[in-house]
Scaffold this active site. Structure first.
Site, PDB file in Angstrom:
ATOM      1  CG  ASN A 148      35.418 -65.704  -8.905  1.00  0.00           C
ATOM      2  OD1 ASN A 148      35.916 -64.713  -9.435  1.00  0.00           O
ATOM      3  ND2 ASN A 148      35.044 -65.724  -7.644  1.00  0.00           N
ATOM      4  CG  HIS A 204      34.185 -63.928 -16.938  1.00  0.00           C
ATOM      5  ND1 HIS A 204      34.747 -63.009 -16.077  1.00  0.00           N
ATOM      6  CD2 HIS A 204      33.412 -63.199 -17.790  1.00  0.00           C
ATOM      7  CE1 HIS A 204      34.329 -61.796 -16.386  1.00  0.00           C
ATOM      8  NE2 HIS A 204      33.511 -61.882 -17.420  1.00  0.00           N
ATOM      9  CB  CYS A 257      36.299 -80.078 -34.011  1.00  0.00           C
ATOM     10  SG  CYS A 257      36.195 -81.266 -32.652  1.00  0.00           S
ATOM     11  CB  CYS A 303      39.654 -82.954 -34.804  1.00  0.00           C
ATOM     12  SG  CYS A 303      39.967 -81.510 -33.765  1.00  0.00           S
ATOM     13  N   GLY A 319      33.609 -58.586  -3.940  1.00  0.00           N
ATOM     14  CA  GLY A 319      34.978 -58.961  -4.317  1.00  0.00           C
ATOM     15  C   GLY A 319      35.295 -58.816  -5.785  1.00  0.00           C
ATOM     16  CG  ASN A 371      36.337 -54.707  -2.980  1.00  0.00           C
ATOM     17  OD1 ASN A 371      37.515 -54.717  -2.623  1.00  0.00           O
ATOM     18  ND2 ASN A 371      35.971 -54.938  -4.222  1.00  0.00           N
ATOM     19  CB  THR A 372      39.829 -55.818   0.833  1.00  0.00           C
ATOM     20  OG1 THR A 372      40.041 -56.054  -0.560  1.00  0.00           O
ATOM     21  CG2 THR A 372      39.675 -57.129   1.567  1.00  0.00           C
TER      22      THR A 372
HETATM   23  C1  BJW Z   1      38.424 -58.645  -1.963  1.00  0.00           C
HETATM   24  C2  BJW Z   1      39.170 -59.549  -1.188  1.00  0.00           C
HETATM   25  C3  BJW Z   1      38.523 -60.164  -0.108  1.00  0.00           C
HETATM   26  C4  BJW Z   1      40.436 -58.802  -2.791  1.00  0.00           C
HETATM   27  N1  BJW Z   1      37.251 -59.866   0.144  1.00  0.00           N
HETATM   28  N2  BJW Z   1      37.175 -58.370  -1.681  1.00  0.00           N
HETATM   29  C5  BJW Z   1      38.548 -52.173 -25.508  1.00  0.00           C
HETATM   30  C6  BJW Z   1      39.153 -53.105 -26.350  1.00  0.00           C
HETATM   31  C7  BJW Z   1      38.742 -54.451 -26.342  1.00  0.00           C
HETATM   32  C8  BJW Z   1      37.732 -54.883 -25.499  1.00  0.00           C
HETATM   33  C9  BJW Z   1      37.154 -53.934 -24.676  1.00  0.00           C
HETATM   34  C10 BJW Z   1      37.549 -52.608 -24.681  1.00  0.00           C
HETATM   35  N3  BJW Z   1      36.794 -51.936 -23.767  1.00  0.00           N
HETATM   36  C11 BJW Z   1      35.944 -52.803 -23.201  1.00  0.00           C
HETATM   37  C12 BJW Z   1      36.150 -54.019 -23.733  1.00  0.00           C
HETATM   38  C13 BJW Z   1      35.426 -55.243 -23.351  1.00  0.00           C
HETATM   39  C14 BJW Z   1      36.278 -56.119 -22.453  1.00  0.00           C
HETATM   40  C15 BJW Z   1      36.661 -55.355 -21.185  1.00  0.00           C
HETATM   41  O1  BJW Z   1      35.882 -55.223 -20.264  1.00  0.00           O
HETATM   42  N4  BJW Z   1      37.875 -54.851 -21.101  1.00  0.00           N
HETATM   43  C16 BJW Z   1      38.299 -54.020 -19.960  1.00  0.00           C
HETATM   44  C17 BJW Z   1      39.665 -54.461 -19.488  1.00  0.00           C
HETATM   45  C18 BJW Z   1      38.255 -52.580 -20.411  1.00  0.00           C
HETATM   46  N5  BJW Z   1      35.448 -57.244 -22.139  1.00  0.00           N
HETATM   47  C19 BJW Z   1      35.450 -58.312 -22.919  1.00  0.00           C
HETATM   48  O2  BJW Z   1      36.208 -58.429 -23.865  1.00  0.00           O
HETATM   49  C20 BJW Z   1      34.396 -59.355 -22.609  1.00  0.00           C
HETATM   50  N6  BJW Z   1      33.724 -59.696 -23.811  1.00  0.00           N
HETATM   51  C21 BJW Z   1      32.946 -58.799 -24.428  1.00  0.00           C
HETATM   52  O3  BJW Z   1      32.718 -57.713 -23.972  1.00  0.00           O
HETATM   53  O4  BJW Z   1      32.461 -59.226 -25.632  1.00  0.00           O
HETATM   54  C22 BJW Z   1      31.915 -58.219 -26.488  1.00  0.00           C
HETATM   55  C23 BJW Z   1      33.040 -57.289 -26.969  1.00  0.00           C
HETATM   56  C24 BJW Z   1      34.150 -57.821 -27.586  1.00  0.00           C
HETATM   57  C25 BJW Z   1      35.171 -56.978 -28.038  1.00  0.00           C
HETATM   58  C26 BJW Z   1      35.082 -55.604 -27.859  1.00  0.00           C
HETATM   59  C27 BJW Z   1      33.974 -55.092 -27.187  1.00  0.00           C
HETATM   60  C28 BJW Z   1      32.950 -55.941 -26.751  1.00  0.00           C
HETATM   61  C29 BJW Z   1      35.066 -60.597 -22.062  1.00  0.00           C
HETATM   62  C30 BJW Z   1      35.670 -60.380 -20.725  1.00  0.00           C
HETATM   63  C31 BJW Z   1      36.322 -61.664 -20.240  1.00  0.00           C
HETATM   64  C32 BJW Z   1      37.096 -61.454 -18.957  1.00  0.00           C
HETATM   65  N7  BJW Z   1      37.820 -62.620 -18.673  1.00  0.00           N
HETATM   66  C33 BJW Z   1      38.654 -62.687 -17.474  1.00  0.00           C
HETATM   67  C34 BJW Z   1      39.581 -63.913 -17.599  1.00  0.00           C
HETATM   68  C35 BJW Z   1      38.786 -65.188 -17.403  1.00  0.00           C
HETATM   69  C36 BJW Z   1      39.667 -66.404 -17.409  1.00  0.00           C
HETATM   70  C37 BJW Z   1      40.604 -66.439 -16.201  1.00  0.00           C
HETATM   71  O5  BJW Z   1      40.142 -66.486 -15.062  1.00  0.00           O
HETATM   72  O6  BJW Z   1      41.803 -66.418 -16.436  1.00  0.00           O
HETATM   73  O7  BJW Z   1      37.843 -62.780 -16.309  1.00  0.00           O
HETATM   74  S1  BJW Z   1      39.561 -61.182 -17.198  1.00  0.00           S
HETATM   75  C38 BJW Z   1      39.505 -61.276 -15.433  1.00  0.00           C
HETATM   76  O8  BJW Z   1      38.811 -60.092 -14.947  1.00  0.00           O
HETATM   77  C39 BJW Z   1      38.625 -62.484 -15.113  1.00  0.00           C
HETATM   78  C40 BJW Z   1      37.735 -61.931 -14.037  1.00  0.00           C
HETATM   79  O9  BJW Z   1      36.533 -62.687 -13.957  1.00  0.00           O
HETATM   80  C41 BJW Z   1      37.524 -60.506 -14.465  1.00  0.00           C
HETATM   81  C42 BJW Z   1      37.084 -59.594 -13.356  1.00  0.00           C
HETATM   82  O10 BJW Z   1      38.056 -59.497 -12.359  1.00  0.00           O
HETATM   83  P1  BJW Z   1      37.619 -59.427 -10.830  1.00  0.00           P
HETATM   84  O11 BJW Z   1      36.930 -60.658 -10.444  1.00  0.00           O
HETATM   85  O12 BJW Z   1      36.913 -58.156 -10.598  1.00  0.00           O
HETATM   86  O13 BJW Z   1      39.062 -59.470 -10.106  1.00  0.00           O
HETATM   87  P2  BJW Z   1      40.047 -58.236  -9.755  1.00  0.00           P
HETATM   88  O14 BJW Z   1      41.362 -58.808  -9.410  1.00  0.00           O
HETATM   89  O15 BJW Z   1      40.011 -57.205 -10.799  1.00  0.00           O
HETATM   90  O16 BJW Z   1      39.387 -57.593  -8.464  1.00  0.00           O
HETATM   91  C43 BJW Z   1      39.340 -58.283  -7.235  1.00  0.00           C
HETATM   92  C44 BJW Z   1      38.586 -57.401  -6.243  1.00  0.00           C
HETATM   93  O17 BJW Z   1      38.452 -58.116  -5.030  1.00  0.00           O
HETATM   94  C45 BJW Z   1      39.324 -56.099  -5.905  1.00  0.00           C
HETATM   95  O18 BJW Z   1      38.385 -55.039  -5.952  1.00  0.00           O
HETATM   96  C46 BJW Z   1      39.834 -56.321  -4.473  1.00  0.00           C
HETATM   97  O19 BJW Z   1      39.856 -55.110  -3.724  1.00  0.00           O
HETATM   98  C47 BJW Z   1      38.802 -57.273  -3.933  1.00  0.00           C
HETATM   99  N8  BJW Z   1      39.255 -58.183  -2.872  1.00  0.00           N
HETATM  100  N9  BJW Z   1      40.450 -59.608  -1.627  1.00  0.00           N
HETATM  101  C48 BJW Z   1      36.606 -58.972  -0.579  1.00  0.00           C
HETATM  102  N10 BJW Z   1      39.202 -61.044   0.758  1.00  0.00           N
HETATM  103 ZN    ZN Z   2      38.385 -81.302 -32.028  1.00  0.00          ZN
END
Ligand code: BJW
Ligand code: ZN
Length: 294
Positions: free
Chosen positions: A107, A126, A139, A189, A230, A256-257
């Site tokens: 998060n 992240h 820069c 810059c 989560g 998780n929910t």
């Molecule tokens: C509850 C609840 C309650 C609800 N109680 N539970 C093919 C092409 C290009 C790239 C890739 C590829 N295949 C893989 C990749 C790599 C890519 C990737 O993983 N892609 C996938 C989509 C396939 N990853 C990256 O690019 C990462 N970098 C990397 O790997 O570098 C090397 C590389 C580069 C290029 C190619 C290959 C390798 C970077 C990833 C960055 C992710 N960034 C984000 C945005 C951050 C900024 C922002 O916040 O806006 O991070 S994406 C978004 O998803 C955010 C989150 O941190 C992340 C995870 O989501 P999260 O937290 O799991 O949320 P949800 O909504 O998915 O789930 C919520 C859960 O909670 C659910 O399960 C609910 O059931 C539960 N829940 N209420 C308990 N009350």
């Molecule tokens: Zn700058």
């Protein structure tokens, strides 16, 4: 559930090395929308339009409005009982020099830091909404803990327009196209600033990734347990840590929910599943621990 809970608590009690991998569901009870699913932020926007370097390059006005609104929501939210439980368990581990605890936080909302700033064991892999970075490659301006809101006057109407956007209906609406000159710019810059978060296709902070690798791979103390709280586990590399802990002989506890029945029924080896709101489950599941095991 009760047997599973007892088993889990017993394992936690005997664990020396634990990771908490947390995602958007942790902050759901604080009123912050998750990303995926029917109530997710990306219901009416493709994530590719909002969370990639290309999306920022193509439409910085749209992306800045999205992040300005997210900054506003986070500034006006508070940590819930799940954040508090995790910090309490961390503090319990820190009392024992032979134990280690690490929080891998996906998060960007900064809610843990509202409990306590500067937590060395908290890895914001992240990034953080309140970090600003210059987009000019030559820069290296970075500003941390910028809580000013709105960052420019042109961004000030976004939250008003989105005031009816809630966790139940997270349909973010941009208000207008804002000229680049009216978006946040670098004080050094004058190039565009961007949010200090990690978008798809970008590398995660190398120092954190190396420390996590060392934490998991240390052959003198293997991880006993990973708490997966989560998160949908859809994003690499965060999702890979679960398998890696398992490969090292560690167990998995999912909060998780939404959890698959086979996990809930105890059919997956070395994996416990606790279904419900993390803010309710964690104080219950970690309860004994918080009070020092009673
Ligand atoms: C509850 C609840 C309650 C609800 N109680 N539970 C093919 C092409 C290009 C790239 C890739 C590829 N295949 C893989 C990749 C790599 C890519 C990737 O993983 N892609 C996938 C989509 C396939 N990853 C990256 O690019 C990462 N970098 C990397 O790997 O570098 C090397 C590389 C580069 C290029 C190619 C290959 C390798 C970077 C990833 C960055 C992710 N960034 C984000 C945005 C951050 C900024 C922002 O916040 O806006 O991070 S994406 C978004 O998803 C955010 C989150 O941190 C992340 C995870 O989501 P999260 O937290 O799991 O949320 P949800 O909504 O998915 O789930 C919520 C859960 O909670 C659910 O399960 C609910 O059931 C539960 N829940 N209420 C308990 N009350
Ligand atoms: Zn700058």
């Amino acid at each position: 559930m009760n047997n599973q809970l007892k088993e889990f608590q017993n394992h936690l009690k005997n664990s020396k090395k634990v990771i908490a991998l947390v995602g958007a569901g942790l902050s759901a009870s604080s009123g912050l929308p998750t990303f995926r699913g029917s109530q997710g932020l990306w219901r009416n926007y493709n994530m590719i339009d909002l969370a990639t370097p290309d999306s920022f390059y193509i439409d910085p006005s749209l992306v800045w409005q999205f992040y300005s609104w997210r900054r506003y929501l986070s500034l006006n939210s508070n940590p819930n009982n799940s954040h508090k439980s995790i910090i309490k368990i961390l503090d319990q581990f820190k009392k024992d020099a032979n134990k280690q605890f690490l929080i891998i936080n996906q998060n960007v909302d900064g809610l843990f830091n509202k409990i306590r700033p500067n937590i060395p064991e908290l890895f914001d892999i992240h990034g953080n909404l309140f970090t600003l970075k210059c987009t000019n490659f030559s820069c290296n301006y970075i500003e941390k803990n910028n809580f000013k809101h709105p960052l420019t006057s042109a961004l000030k109407d976004v939250e008003n327009e989105n005031s009816n956007v809630t966790t139940k209906s997270p349909n973010f609406k941009p208000i207008k196209s804002i000229d680049e000159s009216n978006l946040p710019n670098c004080p050094i810059c004058k190039f565009l600033l961007r949010p200090g978060v990690v978008w798809f296709g970008e590398s995660l902070p190398l120092d954190l990734i190396t420390k996590i690798d060392n934490f998991i791979e240390d052959k003198f103390l293997m991880p006993d347990l990973i708490l997966v709280i989560g998160t949908s586990g859809t994003v690499y590399p965060a999702n890979s840590y679960v398998e890696r802990v398992k490969l090292k002989g560690g167990k998995v506890a999912i909060f998780n929910t939404e959890i698959d029945d086979n996990i809930l029924n105890g059919e997956i080896k070395n994996t416990w599943g606790f279904k419900g709101d993390a803010a309710e489950l964690l104080p219950l599941a970690l309860g004994d621990f918080e009070s020092g095991f009673g």
